[in-house]
Write an enzyme that holds these catalytic residues in place. Structure first.
Site, PDB file in Angstrom:
ATOM      1  CG  HIS A 216      -0.268   0.178   2.515  1.00 30.63           C
ATOM      2  ND1 HIS A 216       0.181  -0.885   3.246  1.00 30.63           N
ATOM      3  CD2 HIS A 216       0.066   1.281   3.229  1.00 30.63           C
ATOM      4  CE1 HIS A 216       0.749  -0.443   4.362  1.00 30.63           C
ATOM      5  NE2 HIS A 216       0.697   0.859   4.370  1.00 30.63           N
TER       6      HIS A 216
HETATM    7  C1  UD1 Z   1      -2.247   5.501   5.359  1.00 30.79           C
HETATM    8  C2  UD1 Z   1      -0.969   6.068   5.933  1.00 30.79           C
HETATM    9  C3  UD1 Z   1       0.139   5.033   5.874  1.00 30.79           C
HETATM   10  C4  UD1 Z   1      -0.286   3.744   6.545  1.00 30.79           C
HETATM   11  C5  UD1 Z   1      -1.600   3.270   5.954  1.00 30.79           C
HETATM   12  C6  UD1 Z   1      -2.072   2.076   6.731  1.00 30.79           C
HETATM   13  C7  UD1 Z   1      -0.649   8.481   5.618  1.00 30.79           C
HETATM   14  C8  UD1 Z   1       0.104   9.509   4.889  1.00 30.79           C
HETATM   15  N1  UD1 Z   1      -0.524   7.231   5.175  1.00 30.79           N
HETATM   16  O1  UD1 Z   1      -2.014   5.233   3.992  1.00 30.79           O
HETATM   17  O2  UD1 Z   1       1.282   5.522   6.552  1.00 30.79           O
HETATM   18  O3  UD1 Z   1       0.705   2.784   6.366  1.00 30.79           O
HETATM   19  O4  UD1 Z   1      -2.583   4.304   6.049  1.00 30.79           O
HETATM   20  O5  UD1 Z   1      -3.007   1.318   6.068  1.00 30.79           O
HETATM   21  O6  UD1 Z   1      -1.321   8.779   6.558  1.00 30.79           O
HETATM   22  N2  UD1 Z   1      -9.290   4.292   1.023  1.00 30.79           N
HETATM   23  C9  UD1 Z   1     -10.524   3.665   0.964  1.00 30.79           C
HETATM   24  N3  UD1 Z   1     -11.115   3.313   2.138  1.00 30.79           N
HETATM   25  C10 UD1 Z   1     -10.572   3.550   3.349  1.00 30.79           C
HETATM   26  C11 UD1 Z   1      -9.325   4.188   3.402  1.00 30.79           C
HETATM   27  C12 UD1 Z   1      -8.704   4.567   2.238  1.00 30.79           C
HETATM   28  O7  UD1 Z   1     -11.057   3.433  -0.101  1.00 30.79           O
HETATM   29  O8  UD1 Z   1     -11.169   3.175   4.379  1.00 30.79           O
HETATM   30  C13 UD1 Z   1      -8.613   4.631  -0.239  1.00 30.79           C
HETATM   31  C14 UD1 Z   1      -8.961   6.006  -0.789  1.00 30.79           C
HETATM   32  O9  UD1 Z   1      -8.982   5.914  -2.168  1.00 30.79           O
HETATM   33  C15 UD1 Z   1      -7.777   6.844  -0.342  1.00 30.79           C
HETATM   34  C16 UD1 Z   1      -6.631   5.843  -0.394  1.00 30.79           C
HETATM   35  O10 UD1 Z   1      -7.200   4.609  -0.006  1.00 30.79           O
HETATM   36  O11 UD1 Z   1      -7.554   7.942  -1.170  1.00 30.79           O
HETATM   37  C17 UD1 Z   1      -5.483   6.188   0.532  1.00 30.79           C
HETATM   38  O12 UD1 Z   1      -5.919   6.349   1.873  1.00 30.79           O
HETATM   39  P1  UD1 Z   1      -5.074   7.263   2.899  1.00 30.79           P
HETATM   40  O13 UD1 Z   1      -5.646   7.176   4.246  1.00 30.79           O
HETATM   41  O14 UD1 Z   1      -4.908   8.640   2.336  1.00 30.79           O
HETATM   42  O15 UD1 Z   1      -3.638   6.638   2.871  1.00 30.79           O
HETATM   43  P2  UD1 Z   1      -3.196   5.124   2.990  1.00 30.79           P
HETATM   44  O16 UD1 Z   1      -2.603   4.733   1.687  1.00 30.79           O
HETATM   45  O17 UD1 Z   1      -4.317   4.317   3.524  1.00 30.79           O
HETATM   46  N1  UDP Z   2      -3.326  -5.921   9.029  1.00 26.32           N
HETATM   47  C1  UDP Z   2      -4.619  -6.405   9.172  1.00 26.32           C
HETATM   48  N2  UDP Z   2      -5.285  -6.832   8.057  1.00 26.32           N
HETATM   49  C2  UDP Z   2      -4.741  -6.795   6.805  1.00 26.32           C
HETATM   50  C3  UDP Z   2      -3.412  -6.290   6.680  1.00 26.32           C
HETATM   51  C4  UDP Z   2      -2.752  -5.841   7.802  1.00 26.32           C
HETATM   52  O1  UDP Z   2      -5.138  -6.457  10.282  1.00 26.32           O
HETATM   53  O2  UDP Z   2      -5.392  -7.194   5.840  1.00 26.32           O
HETATM   54  C5  UDP Z   2      -2.623  -5.437  10.220  1.00 26.32           C
HETATM   55  C6  UDP Z   2      -1.241  -5.975  10.430  1.00 26.32           C
HETATM   56  O3  UDP Z   2      -1.271  -7.180  11.166  1.00 26.32           O
HETATM   57  C7  UDP Z   2      -0.565  -4.864  11.214  1.00 26.32           C
HETATM   58  C8  UDP Z   2      -1.237  -3.623  10.698  1.00 26.32           C
HETATM   59  O4  UDP Z   2      -2.424  -4.041  10.038  1.00 26.32           O
HETATM   60  O5  UDP Z   2      -0.850  -4.988  12.598  1.00 26.32           O
HETATM   61  C9  UDP Z   2      -0.334  -2.906   9.740  1.00 26.32           C
HETATM   62  O6  UDP Z   2      -1.020  -1.879   9.145  1.00 26.32           O
HETATM   63  P1  UDP Z   2      -0.651  -1.318   7.713  1.00 26.32           P
HETATM   64  O7  UDP Z   2       0.191  -2.288   6.993  1.00 26.32           O
HETATM   65  O8  UDP Z   2      -1.923  -0.890   7.098  1.00 26.32           O
HETATM   66  O9  UDP Z   2       0.128   0.011   8.081  1.00 26.32           O
HETATM   67  P2  UDP Z   2       1.666   0.328   8.396  1.00 26.32           P
HETATM   68  O10 UDP Z   2       2.113  -0.537   9.508  1.00 26.32           O
HETATM   69  O11 UDP Z   2       2.423   0.122   7.122  1.00 26.32           O
HETATM   70  O12 UDP Z   2       1.633   1.767   8.733  1.00 26.32           O
END
Ligand code: UD1
Ligand code: UDP
Length: 374
Positions: A216
């Site tokens: 992601h």
């Molecule tokens: C965010 C965090 C990242 C973290 C990740 C965990 C920032 C800058 N990034 O990234 O550090 O590792 O979360 O998962 O804060 N979207 C949906 N549904 C949701 C959430 C997101 O459809 O419930 C889609 C939307 O198109 C959105 C995109 O995902 O634009 C990105 O979501 P966003 O929260 O901006 O960043 P992440 O890539 O999720």
């Molecule tokens: N995780 C989860 N379901 C998934 C993928 C990840 O519960 O389908 C959990 C994973 O075990 C970890 C956390 O989400 O505890 C990590 O989050 P993510 O990878 O979204 O964010 P990051 O750690 O990169 O910020």
């Protein structure tokens, strides 16, 4: 009428990893209050709404017994400026009403920075859980969030010695505590329950005969070539790969019209924590660009192939448990086939009691004050 002393603690969360870090802290707070002699911690939970899909947010509250948020700000998705800005505007309103003694933020997402900035500018002390991590890669939005949050925090809870050293190198020594990693608390605390998940049966999997993949990070999802390389490498692995697809990645795959992976790769919805923990702990390897997963894999003894060139968790690289491969197909495949691993230091990320240590520090920090009973 004066009541017993209370600590009014506002906690800001918004994204999946925040919820997992929050769960053991909420538990430690409940335990503290259950036998509190010297005070009481009132938590006020602010959900920014950065993540909003059921599988990205609510499922974690349900599975990990996190109480309903006191407010939900519905900030949603957007550019960094939009998301962080909207969150700040709304958090500021909530803080001026609730008047906390302390604001806690966790990790490195945009909601973390928004909460810290809103509070610091209102002269409210900020406590940062997971302070001091550095990838030294400022192209990562998370690195900017980490550095800025640390520099405006009064209490800095570090998961590792390395994190303490990183802060020292930036001149931050006051309010720094080596508490260990709250994600270890979550992992150890919910592991037994996770073992009862039937995810392996549901997906027709055999222990140690499949790989788990998650992707992601912006550097992988926003670049068609990188994303395609990763999917092609998973296809070429010729073994079963379970890939819970983050919504960002699903959108990128559609918008950039990438070629879908081969049949050995099962694209599934993001999983709840319990299913995911079970899936991960029985996997042969994990391929990921997640921060949290690198460490969970290390603790569970599952070799990790990291789709990045840097990591904020250098301890996991020792003895070959984690390998940085970027998005290069040949490097991904080579790391997937490599089976060398040696010893691990089980104590590298703490003993699973980090949340208790954090609550202990919060309650002895001198922020307790008598509050009027309402
Ligand atoms: C965010 C965090 C990242 C973290 C990740 C965990 C920032 C800058 N990034 O990234 O550090 O590792 O979360 O998962 O804060 N979207 C949906 N549904 C949701 C959430 C997101 O459809 O419930 C889609 C939307 O198109 C959105 C995109 O995902 O634009 C990105 O979501 P966003 O929260 O901006 O960043 P992440 O890539 O999720
Ligand atoms: N995780 C989860 N379901 C998934 C993928 C990840 O519960 O389908 C959990 C994973 O075990 C970890 C956390 O989400 O505890 C990590 O989050 P993510 O990878 O979204 O964010 P990051 O750690 O990169 O910020």
């Amino acid at each position: 009428m004066m009541a017993a002393s209370r600590l009014r603690l506002a906690v800001v969360v918004g994204a999946r990893p925040n919820f997992i870090k929050l769960a053991p802290i909420m538990k430690a707070t409940r335990d503290y209050n259950a036998c509190a002699g010297g005070g009481w911690v009132d938590t006020f939970l602010i959900h920014t709404g950065q993540h909003y899909d059921f599988q990205m947010s609510r499922i974690f509250f349900q599975e990990l017994a996190i109480p309903e948020p006191d407010v939900h700000l519905a900030v949603g998705s957007g550019t960094h400026g939009e998301q962080t800005g909207r969150a700040m505007i709304e958090i500021e309103k909530v803080l001026s009403e609730y008047k906390p003694d302390l604001v806690m933020v966790l990790g490195d997402v945009n909601s973390t920075l928004a909460g810290a900035l809103a509070a610091a500018k209102m002269q409210i002390a900020v406590a940062h859980v997971e302070a001091g991590l550095r990838s030294f890669d400022r192209t990562m939005p998370e690195e900017i969030n980490r550095v800025l949050t640390d520099h405006i925090s009064e209490l800095l809870f570090c998961p590792t010695e390395t994190a303490v050293g990183n802060l020292r190198n930036e001149g931050i020594t006051k309010g720094v505590y080596l508490t260990g990693d709250v994600m270890v608390d979550a992992l150890l605390g919910w592991r037994e329950m996770a073992e009862r998940s039937d995810i392996l049966e549901r997906l027709g999997l055999v222990t140690k005969q499949y790989v788990v993949a998650t992707v992601h990070r912006a550097s992988n999802t926003d670049d068609r070539r990188n994303l395609q390389n990763i999917l092609d490498a998973l296809s070429a692995a010729r073994e079963r790969v379970i890939f819970p697809v983050h919504p960002r990645t699903r959108r990128a795959m559609m918008e950039m019209a990438v070629n879908p992976p081969a049949d050995n790769v099962s694209l599934v919805e993001p999983l709840g924590y319990l299913d995911f923990l079970k899936l991960l702990s029985h996997a042969r390897k994990v391929v990921t660009d997640s921060g949290g997963l690198q460490k969970e894999a290390y603790i569970l003894g599952v070799p990790c192939v990291t789709l990045r060139e840097t990591t904020e968790w250098p301890e996991t690289l020792e003895s070959g448990w984690n390998t940085l491969v970027g998005s290069n197909q040949a490097r991904i495949l080579a790391a997937l086939r490599d089976s060398r691993t040696a010893g691990r230091s089980s104590a590298a990320f703490g003993d699973g009691k980090s949340s208790v240590a954090i609550v202990q520090i919060l309650t002895t920090y001198g922020l307790f004050r008598p509050h009027e009973e309402h």
